[in-house]
Scaffold this active site. Structure first.
Site, PDB file in Angstrom:
ATOM      1  N   LYS A  89       0.849  -1.204   0.000  1.00 20.23           N
ATOM      2  CA  LYS A  89       0.000   0.000   0.000  1.00 20.23           C
ATOM      3  C   LYS A  89       0.885   1.256   0.000  1.00 20.23           C
ATOM      4  O   LYS A  89       0.628   2.215  -0.731  1.00 20.23           O
ATOM      5  CB  LYS A  89      -0.921  -0.007   1.230  1.00 20.23           C
ATOM      6  CG  LYS A  89      -2.028  -1.053   1.130  1.00 20.23           C
ATOM      7  CD  LYS A  89      -2.768  -1.293   2.434  1.00 20.23           C
ATOM      8  CE  LYS A  89      -3.691  -2.505   2.287  1.00 20.23           C
ATOM      9  NZ  LYS A  89      -4.407  -2.886   3.504  1.00 20.23           N
TER      10      LYS A  89
ATOM     11  N   GLN B  82      -4.387  -1.435   9.692  1.00 20.70           N
ATOM     12  CA  GLN B  82      -4.332  -2.782   9.116  1.00 20.70           C
ATOM     13  C   GLN B  82      -4.924  -3.800  10.095  1.00 20.70           C
ATOM     14  O   GLN B  82      -4.580  -3.819  11.278  1.00 20.70           O
ATOM     15  CB  GLN B  82      -2.873  -3.135   8.771  1.00 20.70           C
ATOM     16  CG  GLN B  82      -2.705  -4.449   8.033  1.00 20.70           C
ATOM     17  CD  GLN B  82      -3.331  -4.465   6.636  1.00 20.70           C
ATOM     18  OE1 GLN B  82      -3.451  -3.424   5.980  1.00 20.70           O
ATOM     19  NE2 GLN B  82      -3.765  -5.617   6.187  1.00 20.70           N
TER      20      GLN B  82
ATOM     21  N   ASP C 225     -10.949   2.812   4.158  1.00 22.05           N
ATOM     22  CA  ASP C 225     -11.284   1.384   4.109  1.00 22.05           C
ATOM     23  C   ASP C 225     -12.806   1.175   4.080  1.00 22.05           C
ATOM     24  O   ASP C 225     -13.281   0.087   3.770  1.00 22.05           O
ATOM     25  CB  ASP C 225     -10.780   0.698   5.394  1.00 22.05           C
ATOM     26  CG  ASP C 225      -9.539  -0.147   5.176  1.00 22.05           C
ATOM     27  OD1 ASP C 225      -9.353  -0.635   4.054  1.00 22.05           O
ATOM     28  OD2 ASP C 225      -8.778  -0.315   6.139  1.00 22.05           O
TER      29      ASP C 225
HETATM   30  N1  GUN Z   1      -6.796  -6.890   6.414  1.00 26.92           N
HETATM   31  C1  GUN Z   1      -7.157  -7.659   5.359  1.00 26.92           C
HETATM   32  N2  GUN Z   1      -7.742  -6.909   4.406  1.00 26.92           N
HETATM   33  C2  GUN Z   1      -7.750  -5.634   4.864  1.00 26.92           C
HETATM   34  C3  GUN Z   1      -8.214  -4.410   4.329  1.00 26.92           C
HETATM   35  O1  GUN Z   1      -8.759  -4.325   3.227  1.00 26.92           O
HETATM   36  N3  GUN Z   1      -8.029  -3.320   5.108  1.00 26.92           N
HETATM   37  C4  GUN Z   1      -7.452  -3.387   6.345  1.00 26.92           C
HETATM   38  N4  GUN Z   1      -7.333  -2.272   7.038  1.00 26.92           N
HETATM   39  N5  GUN Z   1      -7.015  -4.509   6.865  1.00 26.92           N
HETATM   40  C5  GUN Z   1      -7.165  -5.634   6.119  1.00 26.92           C
END
Ligand code: GUN
Length: 295
Positions: free
Chosen positions: A54, A98, A121
C-alpha cells in the site's frame, strides 16, 4: 474451453495511471496532495507485506504517505490517541488501520474512532450504514475492486444469480450488499453462504457469478462451478514455498478444475489483490477532493 483470465493486475495498472494523472492535476491546479497513513500494530508477516504494498503504491502515485508501525503490545488507548492525532492532521486524508489487530485490542472500538470522512477502508459503521442504504461516500476496497473487475470485463451483473462464499465484514457482507443494490454494476440476486450453510456446493452450482472469500485454500472445488460461470477468487493462502524460496500462494478456489468450467476466472496472485490496493488509492484521492472542497 479454458476460462478467460480476469487479470486484476492489468486493470489495476490502468486505473493507477488514471489516478496518477488526477493526483498531478490536483497538485498543479489546487496545491492539494492526497495524504494516507497506514497504521500497523505488531509484526504479522502477511500484514507487513500488505502495508508495504500500500505504501509503495501511494508513493508511486505521488501521495504524501506515512507508515506508522507500532509494537504488538501497544495499549488500545494509545492506538485510539494515535488515530485521534491523524483525525486532526490536515495533511492526512485517509487513515488505514491494518487488520487483524492483536487480541487485546477491540477492533470495533478502533474502527469507530476513525473520522468517517478519513475512513478510506469504509469500515466505520457510518460508512457501512451508508452503503447499506445505497448512498455510500466510500466503498470498501476489496468489494469495490471486485465490482470494477466485473464491470470492466463486461460481465452481466444485473439479474445475475450471485453466490458469495464467506460472510466477513471485509468482503462477504459488503460485496453482497453492493451487488444487490439498485445501481449500475449491481441489481443482482445474491445468496451468501457460510460455515453453517447446509450444502455450499449446491448453492455454488447455481451461481452465474461466484465470489469466494472463504479463507481456506482451494475450498471451492472445480466441479462446484456451473459451466460458463464467472469466478472471483478473493483468497490468498500461503501453502508453502516455491523452488526459489518465494511464497507459494493459492486461492480459495481449485483453479485447475474451475478454469475448465468457468467462462472467466481471477488468477491468484494477480487477480483481486492488486485491485484492492488500487481502490484504496482511489478512495484516498476522493477523500482529498472532499477535504479540499473540490467535486
Ligand atoms: N486486512 C485484510 N484486508 C484488509 C483491508 O482491506 N483493510 C485493512 N485495514 N485490513 C485488512
Amino acid at each position: 474451453m479454458p476460462a478467460k483470465l480476469l487479470k486484476g493486475a492489468e486493470v489495476a495498472k490502468e486505473i493507477r495511471a488514471e489516478l496518477k494523472t488526477e493526483v498531478q492535476q490536483l497538485h498543479e491546479k489546487h496545491g492539494a496532495v492526497p495524504g494516507l497513513v497506514t497504521i500497523l500494530v505488531g509484526e504479522n508477516p502477511a500484514s507487513q507485506s500488505y502495508v508495504r504494498a500500500k505504501q509503495t503504491t501511494a508513493h508511486e502515485l505521488g501521495f504524501y504517505s506515512v507508515q506508522d508501525s507500532q509494537p504488538a503490545d501497544l495499549a488500545e488507548e494509545a492506538l485510539l490517541k494515535l488515530i485521534d492525532k491523524y483525525n486532526k492532521d490536515p495533511k492526512i486524508d485517509g487513515i488505514l488501520v491494518q487488520l487483524p489487530l492483536p487480541k487485546h485490542i477491540n477492533e470495533n472500538r478502533v474502527l469507530l474512532a476513525i473520522d468517517p470522512g478519513k475512513d478510506v477502508d469504509a469500515f466505520h459503521p457510518v460508512n457501512v450504514g451508508k452503503l447499506m442504504i445505497g448512498e455510500p461516500d466510500y466503498l470498501p476496497c476489496t468489494p469495490a475492486g471486485i465490482q470494477e473487475l466485473l464491470v470492466r470485463s463486461g460481465t452481466q451483473v444485473s439479474g445475475a444469480e450471485v453466490v458469495v462464499v464467506g460472510r466477513s465484514n471485509i468482503v462477504g457482507k459488503p460485496i453482497a450488499m453492493m451487488l444487490m443494490q439498485k445501481a449500475p454494476g449491481a441489481n443482482a440476486t445474491v445468496t451468501v453462504t457460510h460455515t453453517r450453510t447446509k450444502d455450499v456446493k449446491a448453492h455454488c452450482l447455481s451461481a452465474d457469478i461466484l465470489v469466494v472469500a472463504a479463507g481456506v485454500a482451494e475450498y471451492v472445488k472445480g466441479d462446484w462451478v456451473k459451466p460458463g460461470a464467472v469466478v472471483i477468487d478473493v483468497g490468498v493462502n500461503e501453502v508453502g514455498k516455491t523452488a526459489d524460496g518465494k511464497r507459494l500462494l493459492k486461492g480459495d478456489v481449485e483453479f485447475e478444475g474451475a478454469s475448465q468450467r468457468a467462462s472467466a476466472i481471477t488468477p491468484v496472485p494477480g487477480g483481486v489483490g492488486p485491485m484492492t490496493i488500487t481502490m484504496l488509492m482511489k478512495n484516498t484521492v476522493r477523500a482529498c477532493r472532499v477535504h479540499n472542497n473540490l467535486k
